[in-house]
Enzyme design. Structure first.
Site, PDB file in Angstrom:
ATOM      1  CG  ASP A 208      -2.029  -0.976   1.159  1.00 35.81           C
ATOM      2  OD1 ASP A 208      -2.209  -1.600   0.097  1.00 35.81           O
ATOM      3  OD2 ASP A 208      -2.739  -1.132   2.174  1.00 35.81           O
TER       4      ASP A 208
ATOM      5  CD  GLU B 191      -3.194  -4.331  -2.856  1.00 33.15           C
ATOM      6  OE1 GLU B 191      -3.598  -3.526  -2.005  1.00 33.15           O
ATOM      7  OE2 GLU B 191      -2.371  -5.229  -2.599  1.00 33.15           O
ATOM      8  CB  THR B 192      -8.413  -0.699  -0.916  1.00 33.16           C
ATOM      9  OG1 THR B 192      -8.897   0.589  -0.547  1.00 33.16           O
ATOM     10  CG2 THR B 192      -8.554  -1.649   0.262  1.00 33.16           C
TER      11      THR B 192
ATOM     12  CG  ASN C 288      -6.243  -3.087   3.311  1.00 30.08           C
ATOM     13  OD1 ASN C 288      -5.064  -3.321   3.058  1.00 30.08           O
ATOM     14  ND2 ASN C 288      -7.228  -3.775   2.747  1.00 30.08           N
TER      15      ASN C 288
ATOM     16  CG  ASP D  52      -6.154  -5.587  -0.239  1.00 28.28           C
ATOM     17  OD1 ASP D  52      -5.205  -5.897   0.511  1.00 28.28           O
ATOM     18  OD2 ASP D  52      -6.703  -4.468  -0.204  1.00 28.28           O
TER      19      ASP D  52
ATOM     20  CG  ASP E 184     -19.526   1.701  -4.366  1.00 21.19           C
ATOM     21  OD1 ASP E 184     -20.314   1.507  -3.423  1.00 21.19           O
ATOM     22  OD2 ASP E 184     -18.827   2.729  -4.481  1.00 21.19           O
TER      23      ASP E 184
ATOM     24  CD  GLU F  19     -24.460   1.477  -3.600  1.00 16.41           C
ATOM     25  OE1 GLU F  19     -24.738   1.625  -2.391  1.00 16.41           O
ATOM     26  OE2 GLU F  19     -23.337   1.727  -4.070  1.00 16.41           O
TER      27      GLU F  19
ATOM     28  CG  ASP G 287     -24.077   0.736   2.417  1.00 15.06           C
ATOM     29  OD1 ASP G 287     -24.763  -0.303   2.332  1.00 15.06           O
ATOM     30  OD2 ASP G 287     -24.043   1.585   1.509  1.00 15.06           O
TER      31      ASP G 287
END
Length: 768
Positions: free
Chosen positions: A154, A255-256, A258, A285, A401, A449, A524
């Site tokens: 990251d 990948e984010t 975190n 990730d 999303d 969404e 959420d």
């Protein structure tokens, strides 16, 4: 400080700009972007896109971080603005690279043209952080390849927590980050099996939304090292299959940022647990891999997919193509400072939607500048990465999303959703990644969404053909009918429409009941337990249940008068209604066991044991798990509950088939006056199972939203048949065997039998 990802809210009115050129349908990744060995393994070819760069250099490294580059290679600009270089494998040892090849790029452009005297960390050649055309080139920032198959780490790690090194602005533009920045890794092709893909029709699925890490971190039966990993998740496939789950939907696995979540486990500031800030659309990730070596996340993800496929379960992943982890402006007061980490430093106006003056991000996601989904090249990346996850990693479908952003029909200074625009990303995805046919088979499941923020972005029921949607109208109607009696007007007609597949939303454009993903809870928001136990959110509480900011204020929740038995009854109602409704039911991981987050409805930043699923249950939780398992099994056993078309359709001879009939509690057929009267709160319906080849000639469901008992007079069960009870959600029947297995149902009686159903209860019968 940690990596900052603040966003500016766009305030300008939507003014349509010039139409983007129509994307030409082409082979997946026709430009062969990314880094790959050739067929002989003798050369590595590096290819990436930029229409605005004036110079791009490839930097090669022998390690992920902490060292300077071993070699630099100037890329050549070719057709279609694709820059490339070929590096002989035989040269790597001479560079000092003997293992994994790590790489990144530096780019120059109109706002920062190349000068031969430039050195890392200098301002040589600098003109402006952003020019009139929106360019944000900065050669001091090492850029990761948007098509890299894995990232080394990251941007911010426990060993390097200074996120300012990625910023380009007055205070940070001259900071060189080459030694610390994430690198792409060149991976060899592999032939690892992902098993046999399930080809089940989407209408027959039961979706289980969960988090790869959260699924197993609390599981004491798994080896400690496997918990929270792809490997650990794969080991739960058999258990999920026993629950009845047919499709597992993972929160983002691309990948984010975190890696620093555990630096201070009780601090929630800046933590990203859910993963909705994507840094690379191809790379699994690394944090979720037990094997974190180069190539390990890819291999382990594929092994997890195979484990689910072997159990007959589809793997769906949540993808975020509306914004990226590069984020928006650092603050409303400083619109010149942005993170330059990848796409922004390669071709900012191509990859991001900008304001009309091209100086700032356009934002109707609320979490960073919009990805430029109407640009053909940006669309290429979407389609190419989706195809990679499908073809190489074995994924069976996607949940998108804030998917309304993918329906945008303009690029800069505006936002306008138009499902009829053949050039928007939504229609291109359907064209190039064919959806699964209605009857099942090859293809992908596409789930939207269907909302974003502002403009005409609320589009429940408004997506083009090929798209299923999270049905927010189903969620709101059922929640209000259960929890807001006397405060909200919810007619029986509105309830009936939702239970029957929301034809008002989907039938007008040819879509079917199974294009409605019916849900009461999602990641959420409240869990199912909290939906019926909390009158409002409590997000400011202490670790491990908080603190979290944000969260919806209008949850249509109610604590059932603080009566625990009634809270469980309400949860049973919600689960039962989802399982007997036409459409595709989706539950959140842990809802089957009454998981609670203590009224936190926005735990996006809680990488805590309270936010991970529990694998130790009380008697009440185990009983509810049995209830959920039983209702899922009942749904799967009766195709009449999973119609391919809207009920009461016309057959090939033009005859109206009376597949479903609605009843008042007194046994009379419900008419428009009953449906439209907001004073009515009880409804029943009979589905003719014979129309679907069902083993039950009829299924009868009664739902009483009143607080007191209502007597329902049962309709005709069929010639020579009587009604048998599958379940009654009322408190008297609570226990581990509340949903009767086939052959053990309770005899109730024939036509005109009266059945007293408790307040806020649901009854399910079959005719035998």
């Amino acid at each position: 400080m940690k990596l900052r990802q603040f966003a500016l809210a766009a305030a300008a009115a939507c003014v349509l700009g010039a139409a983007a050129p129509a994307p030409a349908t082409a082979a997946i990744n026709a430009s062969q972007l990314g880094a790959a060995y050739d067929a002989t393994q003798s050369n590595i070819t590096f290819r990436l896109y930029s229409s605005r760069a004036t110079r791009i250099e490839l930097y090669l490294y022998s390690s992920a971080s902490g060292t300077q580059e071993k070699a630099r290679v100037v890329l050549t600009r070719g057709a279609n603005d694709v820059w490339s270089a070929s590096v002989p494998v035989s040269s790597l040892a001479g560079y000092g690279i003997t293992g994994t090849v790590y790489y990144g790029y530096r780019a120059w452009g109109p706002n920062w043209p190349y000068q031969a005297s430039w050195a890392k960390g200098s301002s040589t050649g600098f003109i402006s952080d952003v020019d009139a055309a929106g360019n944000r080139f900065n050669p001091n920032k090492l850029l990761s390849d948007p098509y890299a198959r894995e990232l080394s780490h990251d941007p911010v790690t426990p060993a390097m927590q200074d996120g300012t090194i990625y910023a380009s602005g007055p205070l940070y533009r001259n900071i060189d980050n080459g030694a610390q920045a994430p690198k792409g890794m060149v991976l060899a092709a592999d032939t690892q099996s992902i098993g046999t893909r399930p080809t089940r029709a989407f209408k027959d699925d039961v979706v289980y939304e969960t988090h790869v890490r959260g699924l197993t971190m609390n599981d004491p039966l798994l080896p400690a090292g496997y918990r929270g990993t792809y490997k650990g998740a794969g080991m739960k496939a058999v258990w999920l299959a026993s629950l009845g789950v047919t499709a597992v939907e993972f929160l983002p696995v691309q990948e984010t940022q975190n890696d620093t979540n555990d630096v201070d486990p009780t601090s929630t500031t800046g933590d990203n647990y859910w993963g909705y800030m994507t840094l690379n659309y191809f790379a699994p990730d690394r944090r979720y891999a037990y094997d974190k070596s180069p190539g390990g996340p890819t291999r382990e993800f594929k092994a997890m997919v195979k484990a689910f496929h072997d159990a007959g379960i589809k793997v769906l992943i949540d993808v975020v193509y509306n914004h990226t982890g590069e984020g928006g402006a650092w603050s409303a007061q400083d619109t010149s400072t942005y993170n330059v980490m990848s796409m922004r430093g390669l071709d900012n106006p191509a990859y991001y939607s900008l304001t009309s003056d091209m100086q700032s991000s356009w934002d109707n996601t609320g979490v960073g500048g919009n990805y430029n989904t109407h640009n053909p090249v940006a669309q290429n990346l979407i389609v190419d990465s989706l195809a990679y996850w499908r073809d190489t990693l074995g994924v069976d479908g996607y949940r998108f999303d804030l998917a309304s952003v993918l329906g945008n029909t303009c690029e800069h200074g505006c936002y306008n959703f138009d499902k009829m625009d053949s050039t928007n990303a939504l229609n291109r995805i359907v064209q190039e990644l064919p959806p699964r046919p209605a009857t099942g088979g090859a293809g992908v499941d596409l789930i939207a969404e269907p909302w974003a923020i502002g403009g005409n972005s609320y589009q429940v029921g408004g997506f083009p053909a090929g798209w299923a949607e999270w049905n927010g109208a189903y969620r709101d109607t059922v929640r209000k009918s259960q929890n807001k009696l006397g405060l909200e007007d919810v007619s029986t007609g509105a309830m009936a429409t939702r239970f029957a597949g929301s034809s008002d939303l989907y039938a007008d454009d040819g879509r079917k009941p199974w294009h409605s993903v019916n849900f009461l809870t999602a990641h959420d928001g409240f869990t199912l337990k909290d939906l019926y136990s909390c009158n409002g959110k409590n997000n400011s509480q202490a670790w491990p249940y908080g603190a979290s900011d944000g969260g919806e204020d209008n949850n249509n929740s109610w604590d059932q008068g603080s009566i625990a038995a009634d809270q469980r009854k309400a949860a049973r109602n919600g689960m039962a209604l989802m399982m007997v409704s036409a459409g595709v039911p989706m539950m959140v991981g842990g809802d089957e066991s009454l998981r609670s987050l203590n009224c936190n409805n926005n735990p996006y930043n809680l990488d805590s044991n309270a936010n991970w699923q529990s694998w130790s249950w009380t008697t009440d939780q185990s009983n509810f798990q049995s209830f959920a398992r039983g209702m899922i099994a009942f749904r799967k056993a009766h195709p009449a509950l999973r119609p391919a078309n809207h009920y009461s359709s016309v057959d090939n001879n033009g005859n109206v088939m009376e597949q479903l009939r609605w009843f008042k509690p007194n046994g009379q057929v419900a008419d428009a006056s009953y449906f439209n009267d907001a004073a009515n709160h009880a409804i029943a319906w009979r589905i003719d199972g014979s129309e679907f080849g069902d083993t039950a000639s009829a299924i009868y469901t009664a739902y009483n939203a009143w607080s007191g008992t209502v007597n329902f007079v049962l309709p005709w069960p069929g010639n020579g048949k009587i009604w048998y009870r599958v379940t009654d959600t009322c408190n008297w029947a609570e226990g581990g065997n509340q949903v009767r297995a086939p052959g053990s149902e309770d005899v109730i009686g024939g036509e005109n039998t009266s059945y007293g159903l408790c307040g806020r209860g649901t009854l399910v019968l079959i005719a035998k």
